[in-house]
Write a protein that holds these residues in place. Structure first.
Motif: not given
Length: 76
Positions: A47-50, A55-57, A60-62, A73-76
């Motif tokens: 995992v590079t970053r949560e 911060e989804v955009a 996606q850019r990263a 990883v998107i953390v809900f």
């Protein structure tokens, strides 16, 4: 399809078989096995970053920029 050892960077074929996502989501027993392997340390997740959902955009850019050592990883 590439072997899991190539994708995950470790030898896991003895534990898992590749399945399409929609099939795995129907089989929660498979997800429990995968979770157990991760929790036991037999599979290491990179995992590079949560990111928060807001911060989804940025995530996606990263991902599109490349060069990540792991997955965002998107953390809900």
């Amino acid at each position: 399809m590439k072997p899991l050892s190539f994708i995950l960077g470790c030898r896991v074929e003895q534990y898992l078989r590749a399945h399409r996502v929609f099939h795995a989501l129907e089989r929660t027993d498979m997800l429990r096995v995968l979770r157990g392997l991760v929790e036991s340390g037999k599979i290491k997740l990179r995992v590079t970053r949560e990111y928060a959902p807001e911060e989804v955009a940025e995530a996606q850019r990263a991902l599109m920029a490349g060069g990540l050592r792991g997955r965002p990883v998107i953390v809900f």
